[in-house]
Design a protein around this motif. Structure first.
Motif, PDB file in Angstrom:
ATOM      1  N   ILE A 229       0.842  -1.206   0.000  1.00 27.47           N
ATOM      2  CA  ILE A 229       0.000   0.000   0.000  1.00 27.47           C
ATOM      3  C   ILE A 229       0.874   1.252   0.000  1.00 27.47           C
ATOM      4  O   ILE A 229       0.602   2.213  -0.727  1.00 27.47           O
ATOM      5  N   LEU A 230       1.955   1.247   0.804  1.00 26.84           N
ATOM      6  CA  LEU A 230       2.857   2.399   0.843  1.00 26.84           C
ATOM      7  C   LEU A 230       3.517   2.651  -0.507  1.00 26.84           C
ATOM      8  O   LEU A 230       3.685   3.802  -0.926  1.00 26.84           O
ATOM      9  N   ILE A 231       3.878   1.587  -1.211  1.00 19.42           N
ATOM     10  CA  ILE A 231       4.492   1.746  -2.536  1.00 19.42           C
ATOM     11  C   ILE A 231       3.513   2.399  -3.500  1.00 19.42           C
ATOM     12  O   ILE A 231       3.867   3.313  -4.250  1.00 19.42           O
ATOM     13  N   PHE A 232       2.258   1.958  -3.470  1.00 19.68           N
ATOM     14  CA  PHE A 232       1.267   2.550  -4.374  1.00 19.68           C
ATOM     15  C   PHE A 232       0.949   3.997  -3.997  1.00 19.68           C
ATOM     16  O   PHE A 232       0.731   4.838  -4.881  1.00 19.68           O
ATOM     17  N   VAL A 233       0.955   4.322  -2.715  1.00 18.46           N
ATOM     18  CA  VAL A 233       0.758   5.718  -2.304  1.00 18.46           C
ATOM     19  C   VAL A 233       1.953   6.559  -2.757  1.00 18.46           C
ATOM     20  O   VAL A 233       1.781   7.690  -3.230  1.00 18.46           O
ATOM     21  N   GLY A 234       3.163   6.014  -2.654  1.00 22.54           N
ATOM     22  CA  GLY A 234       4.343   6.714  -3.146  1.00 22.54           C
ATOM     23  C   GLY A 234       4.285   6.953  -4.644  1.00 22.54           C
ATOM     24  O   GLY A 234       4.649   8.034  -5.130  1.00 22.54           O
ATOM     25  N   LEU A 235       3.801   5.965  -5.390  1.00 21.57           N
ATOM     26  CA  LEU A 235       3.636   6.145  -6.836  1.00 21.57           C
ATOM     27  C   LEU A 235       2.577   7.197  -7.152  1.00 21.57           C
ATOM     28  O   LEU A 235       2.698   7.943  -8.131  1.00 21.57           O
ATOM     29  N   SER A 236       1.542   7.286  -6.323  1.00 28.73           N
ATOM     30  CA  SER A 236       0.518   8.315  -6.552  1.00 28.73           C
ATOM     31  C   SER A 236       1.078   9.714  -6.283  1.00 28.73           C
ATOM     32  O   SER A 236       0.720  10.670  -6.974  1.00 28.73           O
ATOM     33  N   PHE A 237       1.965   9.843  -5.286  1.00 28.65           N
ATOM     34  CA  PHE A 237       2.614  11.136  -5.069  1.00 28.65           C
ATOM     35  C   PHE A 237       3.494  11.512  -6.259  1.00 28.65           C
ATOM     36  O   PHE A 237       3.563  12.677  -6.641  1.00 28.65           O
ATOM     37  N   LYS A 238       4.144  10.534  -6.856  1.00 29.07           N
ATOM     38  CA  LYS A 238       4.968  10.796  -8.034  1.00 29.07           C
ATOM     39  C   LYS A 238       4.104  11.240  -9.209  1.00 29.07           C
ATOM     40  O   LYS A 238       4.449  12.168  -9.942  1.00 29.07           O
ATOM     41  N   ALA A 239       2.956  10.579  -9.390  1.00 32.10           N
ATOM     42  CA  ALA A 239       2.042  10.961 -10.467  1.00 32.10           C
ATOM     43  C   ALA A 239       1.467  12.354 -10.229  1.00 32.10           C
ATOM     44  O   ALA A 239       1.306  13.137 -11.175  1.00 32.10           O
ATOM     45  N   ALA A 240       1.168  12.680  -8.974  1.00 27.79           N
ATOM     46  CA  ALA A 240       0.658  14.018  -8.662  1.00 27.79           C
ATOM     47  C   ALA A 240       1.714  15.074  -8.940  1.00 27.79           C
ATOM     48  O   ALA A 240       1.405  16.163  -9.443  1.00 27.79           O
ATOM     49  N   ASN A 241       2.967  14.770  -8.648  1.00 26.70           N
ATOM     50  CA  ASN A 241       4.057  15.707  -8.925  1.00 26.70           C
ATOM     51  C   ASN A 241       4.206  15.936 -10.428  1.00 26.70           C
ATOM     52  O   ASN A 241       4.376  17.064 -10.882  1.00 26.70           O
ATOM     53  N   LYS A 242       4.118  14.867 -11.218  1.00 34.13           N
ATOM     54  CA  LYS A 242       4.217  15.003 -12.679  1.00 34.13           C
ATOM     55  C   LYS A 242       3.054  15.818 -13.223  1.00 34.13           C
ATOM     56  O   LYS A 242       3.233  16.664 -14.105  1.00 34.13           O
ATOM     57  N   ALA A 243       1.846  15.579 -12.700  1.00 36.25           N
ATOM     58  CA  ALA A 243       0.680  16.324 -13.167  1.00 36.25           C
ATOM     59  C   ALA A 243       0.796  17.798 -12.804  1.00 36.25           C
ATOM     60  O   ALA A 243       0.434  18.681 -13.594  1.00 36.25           O
ATOM     61  N   LEU A 244       1.319  18.086 -11.626  1.00 35.87           N
ATOM     62  CA  LEU A 244       1.499  19.464 -11.194  1.00 35.87           C
ATOM     63  C   LEU A 244       2.556  20.170 -12.045  1.00 35.87           C
ATOM     64  O   LEU A 244       2.388  21.345 -12.403  1.00 35.87           O
ATOM     65  N   LYS A 245       3.634  19.451 -12.376  1.00 34.26           N
ATOM     66  CA  LYS A 245       4.661  20.047 -13.253  1.00 34.26           C
ATOM     67  C   LYS A 245       4.097  20.309 -14.647  1.00 34.26           C
ATOM     68  O   LYS A 245       4.365  21.355 -15.243  1.00 34.26           O
ATOM     69  N   LYS A 246       3.298  19.360 -15.157  1.00 32.64           N
ATOM     70  CA  LYS A 246       2.710  19.533 -16.488  1.00 32.64           C
ATOM     71  C   LYS A 246       1.742  20.709 -16.491  1.00 32.64           C
ATOM     72  O   LYS A 246       1.691  21.475 -17.451  1.00 32.64           O
ATOM     73  N   GLU A 247       0.993  20.868 -15.407  1.00 34.51           N
ATOM     74  CA  GLU A 247       0.061  21.990 -15.312  1.00 34.51           C
ATOM     75  C   GLU A 247       0.791  23.316 -15.223  1.00 34.51           C
ATOM     76  O   GLU A 247       0.374  24.293 -15.849  1.00 34.51           O
ATOM     77  N   SER A 248       1.896  23.341 -14.494  1.00 29.68           N
ATOM     78  CA  SER A 248       2.646  24.603 -14.364  1.00 29.68           C
ATOM     79  C   SER A 248       3.342  24.968 -15.683  1.00 29.68           C
ATOM     80  O   SER A 248       3.477  26.142 -15.991  1.00 29.68           O
ATOM     81  N   ILE A 249       3.746  23.980 -16.461  1.00 27.10           N
ATOM     82  CA  ILE A 249       4.364  24.253 -17.765  1.00 27.10           C
ATOM     83  C   ILE A 249       3.320  24.770 -18.745  1.00 27.10           C
ATOM     84  O   ILE A 249       3.564  25.708 -19.493  1.00 27.10           O
TER      85      ILE A 249
END
Length: 128
Positions: free
Chosen positions: A105-125
């Motif tokens: 579960i922790l690994i999947f939550v960590g992957l979701s934080f990574k996906a949220a970071n990528k989405a936030l970077k894409k939105e800021s670009i």
């Protein structure tokens, strides 16, 4: 008086480490929030510089991603070693796989934080 000490392989290695992990995550978030508030007040009243909040949130997402991802693998490896030690012990206790599930579960939550970071970077670009 003679005492004998033995290495007890049937003891539980992971004594309530999930609670310790939750306290660690809450502590990291609280400390980061305090630092964020201090930086905001410093920029608002002392430096009077406009700072983007997205950069600061990205740093928190990266920190939580690494914390959850590494801890997830730690819980998985710890649980596998715990089960192996229990099997090597004299008492044949039933295997407890709760920490393995917690680690996944922790690994999947960590992957979701990574996906949220990528989405936030894409939105800021795309906003620039």
């Amino acid at each position: 008086m003679k005492t004998t000490e033995t290495f007890n392989l049937s003891s539980n290695i992971l004594n309530n480490y999930s609670l310790l992990f939750v306290k660690l995550v809450i502590t990291v978030i609280l400390i980061y929030t305090i630092i964020l508030i201090i930086n905001f007040l410093k920029d608002k009243f002392i430096n009077k510089v406009d700072n983007s909040q997205k950069v600061e949130i990205n740093v928190l997402l990266i920190l939580l991603n690494k914390l959850f991802f590494i801890s997830g693998f730690g819980f998985i490896i710890g649980n596998v070693l715990n089960v192996l030690f229990l099997e090597m012990g004299r008492k044949r206790l039933p295997a407890n796989w709760d920490y393995l599930t917690f680690g996944v579960i922790l690994i999947f939550v960590g992957l979701s934080f990574k996906a949220a970071n990528k989405a936030l970077k894409k939105e800021s670009i795309s906003a620039e």
